[in-house]
Scaffold this motif. Structure first.
Motif, PDB file in Angstrom:
ATOM      1  N   TRP A  41       6.822  15.671  13.261  1.00  0.00           N
ATOM      2  CA  TRP A  41       6.336  16.804  12.469  1.00  0.00           C
ATOM      3  C   TRP A  41       7.434  17.851  12.306  1.00  0.00           C
ATOM      4  CZ3 TRP A  41       2.916  17.516   9.002  1.00  0.00           C
ATOM      5  CH2 TRP A  41       1.698  16.834   9.033  1.00  0.00           C
ATOM      6  N   VAL A  42       8.163  18.125  13.377  1.00  0.00           N
ATOM      7  CA  VAL A  42       9.230  19.124  13.323  1.00  0.00           C
ATOM      8  C   VAL A  42      10.330  18.664  12.373  1.00  0.00           C
ATOM      9  CG1 VAL A  42      11.053  20.232  14.692  1.00  0.00           C
ATOM     10  CG2 VAL A  42       8.737  20.079  15.594  1.00  0.00           C
ATOM     11  N   ILE A  43      10.712  17.381  12.453  1.00  0.00           N
ATOM     12  CA  ILE A  43      11.726  16.839  11.541  1.00  0.00           C
ATOM     13  C   ILE A  43      11.238  16.910  10.106  1.00  0.00           C
ATOM     14  CG2 ILE A  43      12.906  14.702  10.853  1.00  0.00           C
ATOM     15  CD1 ILE A  43      13.033  13.991  13.839  1.00  0.00           C
ATOM     16  N   ASN A  44      10.000  16.495   9.889  1.00  0.00           N
ATOM     17  CA  ASN A  44       9.412  16.490   8.551  1.00  0.00           C
ATOM     18  C   ASN A  44       9.425  17.897   7.956  1.00  0.00           C
ATOM     19  OD1 ASN A  44       7.751  16.332   6.299  1.00  0.00           O
ATOM     20  ND2 ASN A  44       6.222  15.064   7.280  1.00  0.00           N
ATOM     21  N   LEU A  45       8.866  18.848   8.660  1.00  0.00           N
ATOM     22  CA  LEU A  45       8.798  20.220   8.146  1.00  0.00           C
ATOM     23  C   LEU A  45      10.176  20.861   8.061  1.00  0.00           C
ATOM     24  CD1 LEU A  45       5.587  21.421   9.988  1.00  0.00           C
ATOM     25  CD2 LEU A  45       5.843  20.888   7.559  1.00  0.00           C
ATOM     26  N   LYS A  62       0.824  -1.216   0.000  1.00  0.00           N
ATOM     27  CA  LYS A  62       0.000   0.000   0.000  1.00  0.00           C
ATOM     28  C   LYS A  62       0.854   1.260   0.000  1.00  0.00           C
ATOM     29  CE  LYS A  62      -2.826  -1.948   3.171  1.00  0.00           C
ATOM     30  NZ  LYS A  62      -3.689  -2.001   4.309  1.00  0.00           N
ATOM     31  N   THR A  63       1.943   1.235   0.743  1.00  0.00           N
ATOM     32  CA  THR A  63       2.791   2.414   0.838  1.00  0.00           C
ATOM     33  C   THR A  63       3.434   2.737  -0.506  1.00  0.00           C
ATOM     34  OG1 THR A  63       3.253   1.835   3.126  1.00  0.00           O
ATOM     35  CG2 THR A  63       4.710   3.429   2.110  1.00  0.00           C
ATOM     36  N   VAL A  64       3.902   1.719  -1.208  1.00  0.00           N
ATOM     37  CA  VAL A  64       4.531   1.940  -2.517  1.00  0.00           C
ATOM     38  C   VAL A  64       3.523   2.508  -3.503  1.00  0.00           C
ATOM     39  CG1 VAL A  64       5.660   0.784  -4.452  1.00  0.00           C
ATOM     40  CG2 VAL A  64       6.226   0.121  -2.129  1.00  0.00           C
ATOM     41  N   VAL A  65       2.331   1.943  -3.515  1.00  0.00           N
ATOM     42  CA  VAL A  65       1.290   2.433  -4.419  1.00  0.00           C
ATOM     43  C   VAL A  65       0.929   3.873  -4.072  1.00  0.00           C
ATOM     44  CG1 VAL A  65      -1.092   2.085  -5.168  1.00  0.00           C
ATOM     45  CG2 VAL A  65       0.414   0.114  -4.889  1.00  0.00           C
ATOM     46  N   ALA A  66       0.811   4.164  -2.778  1.00  0.00           N
ATOM     47  CA  ALA A  66       0.484   5.530  -2.353  1.00  0.00           C
ATOM     48  C   ALA A  66       1.581   6.509  -2.775  1.00  0.00           C
ATOM     49  CB  ALA A  66       0.276   5.578  -0.847  1.00  0.00           C
ATOM     50  N   SER A 113       5.160  12.749   1.669  1.00  0.00           N
ATOM     51  CA  SER A 113       5.937  11.509   1.583  1.00  0.00           C
ATOM     52  C   SER A 113       6.544  11.139   2.929  1.00  0.00           C
ATOM     53  CB  SER A 113       7.060  11.647   0.550  1.00  0.00           C
ATOM     54  OG  SER A 113       6.539  11.877  -0.709  1.00  0.00           O
ATOM     55  N   PHE A 114       7.149  12.125   3.595  1.00  0.00           N
ATOM     56  CA  PHE A 114       7.715  11.839   4.912  1.00  0.00           C
ATOM     57  C   PHE A 114       6.630  11.440   5.901  1.00  0.00           C
ATOM     58  CE2 PHE A 114      11.572  14.733   4.046  1.00  0.00           C
ATOM     59  CZ  PHE A 114      12.301  13.668   3.573  1.00  0.00           C
ATOM     60  N   ALA A 115       5.471  12.069   5.817  1.00  0.00           N
ATOM     61  CA  ALA A 115       4.370  11.709   6.707  1.00  0.00           C
ATOM     62  C   ALA A 115       3.939  10.266   6.460  1.00  0.00           C
ATOM     63  CB  ALA A 115       3.194  12.655   6.504  1.00  0.00           C
ATOM     64  N   LEU A 116       3.908   9.857   5.218  1.00  0.00           N
ATOM     65  CA  LEU A 116       3.533   8.482   4.894  1.00  0.00           C
ATOM     66  C   LEU A 116       4.597   7.492   5.351  1.00  0.00           C
ATOM     67  CD1 LEU A 116       1.520   6.594   3.377  1.00  0.00           C
ATOM     68  CD2 LEU A 116       2.946   6.933   1.367  1.00  0.00           C
ATOM     69  N   LEU A 117       5.854   7.815   5.130  1.00  0.00           N
ATOM     70  CA  LEU A 117       6.928   6.879   5.441  1.00  0.00           C
ATOM     71  C   LEU A 117       7.312   6.863   6.918  1.00  0.00           C
ATOM     72  CD1 LEU A 117       9.192   7.535   2.343  1.00  0.00           C
ATOM     73  CD2 LEU A 117       7.771   5.533   2.764  1.00  0.00           C
ATOM     74  N   THR A 169       7.127  20.845  -4.350  1.00  0.00           N
ATOM     75  CA  THR A 169       8.104  19.923  -3.781  1.00  0.00           C
ATOM     76  C   THR A 169       8.010  19.876  -2.267  1.00  0.00           C
ATOM     77  OG1 THR A 169       9.543  20.381  -5.667  1.00  0.00           O
ATOM     78  CG2 THR A 169      10.537  19.279  -3.787  1.00  0.00           C
ATOM     79  N   ILE A 170       7.787  21.014  -1.631  1.00  0.00           N
ATOM     80  CA  ILE A 170       7.599  20.993  -0.174  1.00  0.00           C
ATOM     81  C   ILE A 170       6.364  20.170   0.172  1.00  0.00           C
ATOM     82  CG2 ILE A 170       6.963  22.410   1.823  1.00  0.00           C
ATOM     83  CD1 ILE A 170       8.898  24.529   0.816  1.00  0.00           C
ATOM     84  N   GLY A 171       5.277  20.363  -0.556  1.00  0.00           N
ATOM     85  CA  GLY A 171       4.073  19.567  -0.302  1.00  0.00           C
ATOM     86  C   GLY A 171       4.304  18.086  -0.516  1.00  0.00           C
TER      87      GLY A 171
END
Length: 156
Positions: free
Chosen positions: A129-133, A84-88, A116-120, A109-111
């Protein structure tokens, strides 16, 4: 009786592709006076390597026991549920490429990176969230500046 397994089909397809490309590599210009081997040497080295590995895979597939499999619909369904993750990620990348001309490089690209980081990684904690952003909002403008001003390459 031999059945056509995935490994055998892939090996045969690769061997066919190598044979066609080998014939086509004959149309590469012959070496000039200053070239000792010519431009066709490197592609042919790669083709020989791929051909040998494909042949090895074909031979190895002949010595493995083939287990009966479920119907192809069940296999496809199982494949999608396990990945599912790969397809997403592929769907998100498709959206990214569609939105890139509309939103521009930085916003799209930011979006894409945040999603992508939120999914992975997941976003179950404030730290994630802080690391992701932080990564997304730091590296995207940095890459933009490097390409735009350092390499003089215009990004959309």
């Amino acid at each position: 009786m031999l059945t056509l397994t995935k490994d055998r089909a892939l090996a045969l397809a690769l061997l066919l592709m190598v044979a066609v490309m080998w014939v086509e590599s004959g149309s590469i210009r012959p070496p000039t006076s200053w070239q000792p081997y010519g431009s066709a040497l490197f592609p042919r080295i790669l083709l020989v390597t791929i051909g040998l590995l494909s042949l090895l895979m074909l031979i190895r597939s002949l010595f493995t026991h083939v287990t009966p499999v479920a119907s192809w619909r069940t296999e496809i369904s199982d494949w999608f549920t396990r990945r599912k993750t790969v397809v997403a990620l592929f769907v998100m990348f498709g959206l990214y490429t569609a939105l890139l001309p509309l939103l521009g490089y930085i916003v799209a690209t930011i979006g894409f990176l945040v999603a992508s980081f939120a999914l992975l990684l997941g976003v179950d904690t404030k730290r994630k969230w802080v690391i992701n952003l932080g990564i997304s909002c730091t590296f995207v403008p940095l890459v933009f500046v490097i390409f735009r001003y350092g390499l003089n390459v215009w990004l959309p």
